[in-house]
Design an enzyme around this catalytic site. Structure first.
Site, PDB file in Angstrom:
ATOM      1  N   GLU A 114      -4.279  -0.776  10.183  1.00  6.56           N
ATOM      2  CA  GLU A 114      -3.285  -0.767   9.110  1.00  6.56           C
ATOM      3  C   GLU A 114      -2.393   0.457   9.228  1.00  6.56           C
ATOM      4  O   GLU A 114      -2.725   1.410   9.934  1.00  6.56           O
ATOM      5  CB  GLU A 114      -3.986  -0.791   7.751  1.00  6.56           C
ATOM      6  CG  GLU A 114      -4.818  -2.051   7.573  1.00  6.56           C
ATOM      7  CD  GLU A 114      -5.186  -2.338   6.145  1.00  6.56           C
ATOM      8  OE1 GLU A 114      -4.950  -1.489   5.293  1.00  6.56           O
ATOM      9  OE2 GLU A 114      -5.717  -3.430   5.902  1.00  6.56           O
ATOM     10  N   HIS A 237       3.198  -0.712  -3.507  1.00  5.19           N
ATOM     11  CA  HIS A 237       2.963  -1.489  -2.282  1.00  5.19           C
ATOM     12  C   HIS A 237       4.292  -2.067  -1.844  1.00  5.19           C
ATOM     13  O   HIS A 237       5.018  -2.644  -2.645  1.00  5.19           O
ATOM     14  CB  HIS A 237       1.944  -2.599  -2.534  1.00  5.19           C
ATOM     15  CG  HIS A 237       1.408  -3.155  -1.246  1.00  5.19           C
ATOM     16  ND1 HIS A 237       2.162  -3.939  -0.417  1.00  5.19           N
ATOM     17  CD2 HIS A 237       0.219  -2.998  -0.632  1.00  5.19           C
ATOM     18  CE1 HIS A 237       1.443  -4.250   0.649  1.00  5.19           C
ATOM     19  NE2 HIS A 237       0.263  -3.692   0.541  1.00  5.19           N
ATOM     20  N   ARG A 283       2.781   3.716   3.591  1.00  7.99           N
ATOM     21  CA  ARG A 283       3.341   2.876   2.536  1.00  7.99           C
ATOM     22  C   ARG A 283       4.499   3.490   1.772  1.00  7.99           C
ATOM     23  O   ARG A 283       5.456   2.797   1.430  1.00  7.99           O
ATOM     24  CB  ARG A 283       2.249   2.620   1.499  1.00  7.99           C
ATOM     25  CG  ARG A 283       1.392   1.514   1.895  1.00  7.99           C
ATOM     26  CD  ARG A 283       0.422   1.225   0.833  1.00  7.99           C
ATOM     27  NE  ARG A 283      -0.494   0.270   1.447  1.00  7.99           N
ATOM     28  CZ  ARG A 283      -1.642  -0.055   0.976  1.00  7.99           C
ATOM     29  NH1 ARG A 283      -2.058   0.484  -0.132  1.00  7.99           N
ATOM     30  NH2 ARG A 283      -2.384  -0.933   1.583  1.00  7.99           N
ATOM     31  N   HIS A 344       1.015  -0.311  -7.226  1.00 13.05           N
ATOM     32  CA  HIS A 344      -0.175  -0.835  -6.559  1.00 13.05           C
ATOM     33  C   HIS A 344      -1.421   0.010  -6.786  1.00 13.05           C
ATOM     34  O   HIS A 344      -2.507  -0.512  -7.009  1.00 13.05           O
ATOM     35  CB  HIS A 344       0.126  -0.908  -5.059  1.00 13.05           C
ATOM     36  CG  HIS A 344      -0.959  -1.502  -4.239  1.00 13.05           C
ATOM     37  ND1 HIS A 344      -1.481  -2.755  -4.506  1.00 13.05           N
ATOM     38  CD2 HIS A 344      -1.637  -1.038  -3.158  1.00 13.05           C
ATOM     39  CE1 HIS A 344      -2.424  -3.031  -3.617  1.00 13.05           C
ATOM     40  NE2 HIS A 344      -2.544  -2.002  -2.797  1.00 13.05           N
ATOM     41  N   ARG A 379      -2.160   7.617  -0.748  1.00 12.02           N
ATOM     42  CA  ARG A 379      -3.408   7.017  -0.263  1.00 12.02           C
ATOM     43  C   ARG A 379      -3.197   6.315   1.069  1.00 12.02           C
ATOM     44  O   ARG A 379      -2.243   5.565   1.248  1.00 12.02           O
ATOM     45  CB  ARG A 379      -3.889   5.993  -1.284  1.00 12.02           C
ATOM     46  CG  ARG A 379      -5.077   5.195  -0.836  1.00 12.02           C
ATOM     47  CD  ARG A 379      -5.392   4.103  -1.827  1.00 12.02           C
ATOM     48  NE  ARG A 379      -4.437   3.029  -1.743  1.00 12.02           N
ATOM     49  CZ  ARG A 379      -4.767   1.754  -1.502  1.00 12.02           C
ATOM     50  NH1 ARG A 379      -6.019   1.414  -1.344  1.00 12.02           N
ATOM     51  NH2 ARG A 379      -3.839   0.832  -1.451  1.00 12.02           N
TER      52      ARG A 379
HETATM   53  C1  LIG Z   1      -4.051  -6.877  -4.615  1.00 12.74           C
HETATM   54  C2  LIG Z   1      -4.788  -5.647  -4.196  1.00 12.74           C
HETATM   55  C3  LIG Z   1      -5.182  -5.483  -2.877  1.00 12.74           C
HETATM   56  C4  LIG Z   1      -5.879  -4.342  -2.482  1.00 12.74           C
HETATM   57  N1  LIG Z   1      -6.320  -4.238  -1.193  1.00 12.74           N
HETATM   58  C5  LIG Z   1      -7.092  -3.163  -0.855  1.00 12.74           C
HETATM   59  C6  LIG Z   1      -7.683  -3.084   0.432  1.00 12.74           C
HETATM   60  O1  LIG Z   1      -7.536  -3.963   1.263  1.00 12.74           O
HETATM   61  N2  LIG Z   1      -8.439  -1.986   0.727  1.00 12.74           N
HETATM   62  C7  LIG Z   1      -8.654  -0.972  -0.169  1.00 12.74           C
HETATM   63  O2  LIG Z   1      -9.356  -0.009   0.149  1.00 12.74           O
HETATM   64  N3  LIG Z   1      -8.109  -1.040  -1.403  1.00 12.74           N
HETATM   65  C8  LIG Z   1      -7.364  -2.111  -1.767  1.00 12.74           C
HETATM   66  N4  LIG Z   1      -6.836  -2.179  -3.022  1.00 12.74           N
HETATM   67  C9  LIG Z   1      -7.193  -1.141  -3.986  1.00 12.74           C
HETATM   68  C10 LIG Z   1      -8.643  -1.376  -4.398  1.00 12.74           C
HETATM   69  O3  LIG Z   1      -8.870  -2.758  -4.504  1.00 12.74           O
HETATM   70  C11 LIG Z   1      -8.968  -0.715  -5.713  1.00 12.74           C
HETATM   71  O4  LIG Z   1      -8.534   0.613  -5.712  1.00 12.74           O
HETATM   72  C12 LIG Z   1     -10.462  -0.735  -5.953  1.00 12.74           C
HETATM   73  O5  LIG Z   1     -10.942  -2.047  -5.847  1.00 12.74           O
HETATM   74  C13 LIG Z   1     -10.777  -0.166  -7.314  1.00 12.74           C
HETATM   75  O6  LIG Z   1     -12.130  -0.380  -7.566  1.00 12.74           O
HETATM   76  P1  LIG Z   1     -12.740   0.112  -8.927  1.00 12.74           P
HETATM   77  O7  LIG Z   1     -14.177  -0.251  -8.927  1.00 12.74           O
HETATM   78  O8  LIG Z   1     -12.383   1.519  -9.143  1.00 12.74           O
HETATM   79  O9  LIG Z   1     -11.931  -0.705 -10.043  1.00 12.74           O
HETATM   80  P2  LIG Z   1     -11.712  -2.272 -10.228  1.00 12.74           P
HETATM   81  O10 LIG Z   1     -12.193  -3.034  -9.080  1.00 12.74           O
HETATM   82  O11 LIG Z   1     -10.310  -2.467 -10.666  1.00 12.74           O
HETATM   83  O12 LIG Z   1     -12.652  -2.576 -11.460  1.00 12.74           O
HETATM   84  C14 LIG Z   1     -12.363  -2.060 -12.733  1.00 12.74           C
HETATM   85  C15 LIG Z   1     -13.320  -2.677 -13.710  1.00 12.74           C
HETATM   86  O13 LIG Z   1     -13.249  -2.021 -14.972  1.00 12.74           O
HETATM   87  C16 LIG Z   1     -13.162  -2.975 -16.019  1.00 12.74           C
HETATM   88  N5  LIG Z   1     -12.507  -2.337 -17.153  1.00 12.74           N
HETATM   89  C17 LIG Z   1     -11.276  -1.772 -17.207  1.00 12.74           C
HETATM   90  N6  LIG Z   1     -11.073  -1.274 -18.444  1.00 12.74           N
HETATM   91  C18 LIG Z   1     -12.183  -1.518 -19.175  1.00 12.74           C
HETATM   92  C19 LIG Z   1     -12.567  -1.262 -20.515  1.00 12.74           C
HETATM   93  N7  LIG Z   1     -11.764  -0.641 -21.392  1.00 12.74           N
HETATM   94  N8  LIG Z   1     -13.785  -1.673 -20.932  1.00 12.74           N
HETATM   95  C20 LIG Z   1     -14.620  -2.342 -20.088  1.00 12.74           C
HETATM   96  N9  LIG Z   1     -14.298  -2.607 -18.803  1.00 12.74           N
HETATM   97  C21 LIG Z   1     -13.102  -2.201 -18.359  1.00 12.74           C
HETATM   98  C22 LIG Z   1     -12.418  -4.125 -15.391  1.00 12.74           C
HETATM   99  O14 LIG Z   1     -12.582  -5.293 -16.130  1.00 12.74           O
HETATM  100  C23 LIG Z   1     -13.057  -4.155 -13.994  1.00 12.74           C
HETATM  101  O15 LIG Z   1     -14.296  -4.798 -14.057  1.00 12.74           O
HETATM  102  C24 LIG Z   1      -6.143  -3.319  -3.428  1.00 12.74           C
HETATM  103  C25 LIG Z   1      -5.726  -3.469  -4.752  1.00 12.74           C
HETATM  104  C26 LIG Z   1      -5.063  -4.627  -5.142  1.00 12.74           C
HETATM  105  C27 LIG Z   1      -4.649  -4.782  -6.575  1.00 12.74           C
END
Ligand SMILES: Cc1cc2nc3c(=O)[nH]c(=O)nc-3n(C[C@H](O)[C@H](O)[C@H](O)COP(=O)(O)OP(=O)(O)OC[C@H]3O[C@@H](n4cnc5c(N)ncnc54)[C@H](O)[C@@H]3O)c2cc1C
Length: 532
Positions: A114, A237, A283, A344, A379
């Site tokens: 990437e 993004h 990016r 993003h 990032r």
């Molecule tokens: C379309 C897309 C593609 C991506 N592709 C990549 C990739 O290929 N590689 C990479 O490294 N990163 C990628 N990213 C970034 C990466 O996916 C995220 O940064 C990462 O998944 C975040 O993980 P997390 O566990 O921190 O949060 P998330 O996976 O967003 O989970 C957050 C959780 O918190 C919960 N939540 C939020 N607020 C509350 C609240 N007030 N009360 C209770 N629950 C709550 C939500 O419901 C969810 O369950 C991508 C992001 C997107 C949007």
């Protein structure tokens, strides 16, 4: 009465669930999550997770690529920590049952390349890597006897000893959580709280993020008194599908990694004009180049030309993207895709150390909600899933030590007091405020910034924040209102942080200060903030 547990996890993406699985070896875990258990940014991640696994790759190269992308603002200790834990974290996911695409060649996995990575080092499951990771983590957590998963529960606020009026240094002792079905706000007491609520893409009109990404964890931590860092660094993004029904469907950077090229309406592959790395530039460079190109031409979108890729390969490597584009009328093997940038990823967040701990006692944060120092001012692609796992594991370990050392039980705290709240009659106000915030953030605090635009955003945000605060305390709490209150807080944190940075660096680009200062510094915000 409050429910009690050792570890309260808020959020069920890669960070929350990875922490839960580790922490459950040491105590009782409750995971609350806002929507369905799998609904998270994690579930939509396409490209994959970076780790040094290929024979020709090295920690030094992954560290260097990350530092270069971070534009001088990374914490090198955090970068080394994450990169060196990478292979172990990736193998941990594989051991849990995650099925990444295999290859005949060493190391036995098909590693993608990437933008910004000097080597092929991205493990992926076709182009729905996140869904595969989330599937396995949810299954594992559901099967664990010491993990209680509560979906459709939105955390409203953290409870601290300060809020309870107790003496001593402030510490977190639980959270108030709304059950939208019953309308009840439940109290959860916990020895340790992990915020894993993901990012805040919904602060912007156009975003690749799912609806859950309203910055709740950042806003809750800020209100509770934790330090919030570097919120001006919002990653846009470069390539989201431009179509009225596609809701900013993301076309992974891996597509350019495999040879797709950005073109303008006249067919010119314009990236070479902006950067010698052309389509493989980081990016921010690509997003900014598209922004310039669109402003210059007045066009609505640019085009991602994938037609040079072998059609059979493109369909097999990107089945999800291929199918989704086809649904919107575009066959990527035959015609260029119209694309635009969209918000993003949030590089800032709750400031944490190498153990995932914030500066508020007993409050840990991991994943996108946290600012660990890994990303600095920008990032590197596919580093965020890795960061989520590595810091979730580190936080679980540190939290378990804390528990073993005999951490004090959280105090009893009073039930949620609805005060003089009445049922909301003016839902239109919530919708209008929501729309106004997202639009003004897009127009004034977007990819290219200026003092004038930031000043305008600041004045509007102050008024909106006051209105929303008044409304919030007068009506019964609902999920929309919880999110709106958080959204305006996060918007204010972004605007304030951007206004404090008088230079351009990484994702923060302002026409008034195009230079990069010789000495990098973090932007740190902590409540109470001075009046604007
Ligand atoms: C379309 C897309 C593609 C991506 N592709 C990549 C990739 O290929 N590689 C990479 O490294 N990163 C990628 N990213 C970034 C990466 O996916 C995220 O940064 C990462 O998944 C975040 O993980 P997390 O566990 O921190 O949060 P998330 O996976 O967003 O989970 C957050 C959780 O918190 C919960 N939540 C939020 N607020 C509350 C609240 N007030 N009360 C209770 N629950 C709550 C939500 O419901 C969810 O369950 C991508 C992001 C997107 C949007």
């Amino acid at each position: 009465m409050a429910s009690a547990c050792d570890f309260l996890v808020i959020g069920s993406g890669i960070a929350g669930l990875s922490f839960a699985l580790r922490a459950a070896e040491h105590g009782s875990v409750v995971v609350v999550t806002k929507k369905g258990t799998a609904e998270s940014a994690t579930n939509y991640a396409q490209g994959g997770i970076a780790a040094v696994l290929a024979p020709g790759d090295s920690f030094e190269e992954h560290v260097r690529d990350t530092l270069v992308a971070g534009a001088g603002l990374c914490d090198e200790a955090a970068v080394r920590f994450v990169v060196e834990q990478g292979p172990d974290a990736a193998n941990g996911l594989i051991d849990l049952g995650v099925r990444f695409d295999r290859s005949e060649a060493a190391p036995g996995y098909d590693l993608g390349r990437e933008g910004g990575h000097s080597q092929r080092r991205v493990l992926h499951a076709a182009d729905f890597t996140g869904r595969e990771i989330e599937r396995v983590l949810v299954e594992r957590c559901e099967a664990h006897p010491d993990i209680t998963l509560l979906s459709n529960r939105i955390s409203v606020d953290l409870v601290t000893t300060t809020k309870l009026g107790l003496p001593g240094p402030p510490r977190v002792c639980g959270a108030y959580v709304l059950d939208p079905e019953t309308g009840a706000v439940e109290s959860f007491r916990a020895r340790i709280v992990l915020l894993a609520t993901g990012g805040c893409g919904k602060t912007y009109l156009y975003t690749s993020n799912p609806d859950i990404a309203s910055g709740d964890g950042i806003a809750m931590a800020f209100r509770a008194g934790a330090t919030i860092a570097n919120m001006e660094f919002i990653q846009f993004h470069p390539t989201c599908l431009y179509h009225p029904d596609a809701r900013s469907f993301l076309i992974s950077e891996a597509v350019r990694g495999e040879g797709a090229v950005l073109r303008n309406r006249s067919g010119e592959a314009f990236m070479r004009r902006y950067d010698p790395r052309a389509d493989l530039a980081p990016r921010d460079v690509v997003a900014r180049s598209i922004d310039f190109e669109l402003k210059r031409s007045g066009d609505d979108c640019v085009y991602l030309d994938c037609t040079a890729l072998d059609p059979a390969f493109a369909r097999a490597r990107f089945p999800n993207i291929y199918e989704r584009c086809l649904r919107y009328g575009f066959d990527l093997t035959k015609q260029p895709l119209p694309v635009v940038p969209a918000a993003h990823y949030c590089c800032g967040g709750v400031r944490t150390d190498l153990h995932g701990e914030s500066d508020l006692e007993n409050l840990f944060a991991a994943g996108e909600v946290a600012c660990t120092g890994l990303h600095g001012a920008n990032r590197l692609a596919s580093n965020s899933l890795l960061e989520g796992v590595v810091f979730a594991r580190a936080a679980a370990q540190a939290a378990a030590h804390r528990l073993a050392a005999g951490i004090e039980a959280p105090p009893q705290f009073p039930d949620w007091d609805p005060g003089r709240a009445v049922d909301p009659t003016e839902t239109v106000l919530v919708n209008a405020n929501w729309d106004e915030i997202r639009r003004l953030m897009w127009n004034y605090v977007g990819i290219v910034r200026s003092d004038k635009r930031l000043d305008r955003a600041r004045r509007r945000i102050v008024n909106l924040a006051r209105e929303i605060r008044e409304y919030y305390w007068n009506v019964v709490v609902t999920p929309d209102l919880v999110e709106l209150r958080n959204l305006v807080t996060v918007a204010e944190l972004i605007v304030r942080s951007a206004s404090l940075r008088h230079e351009s660096r990484g994702l923060h680009y302002t026409v008034d200060f195009p230079q990069t200062d010789p000495e990098p510094r973090d932007t740190l915000l902590k409540a109470p903030l001075p009046p604007l």
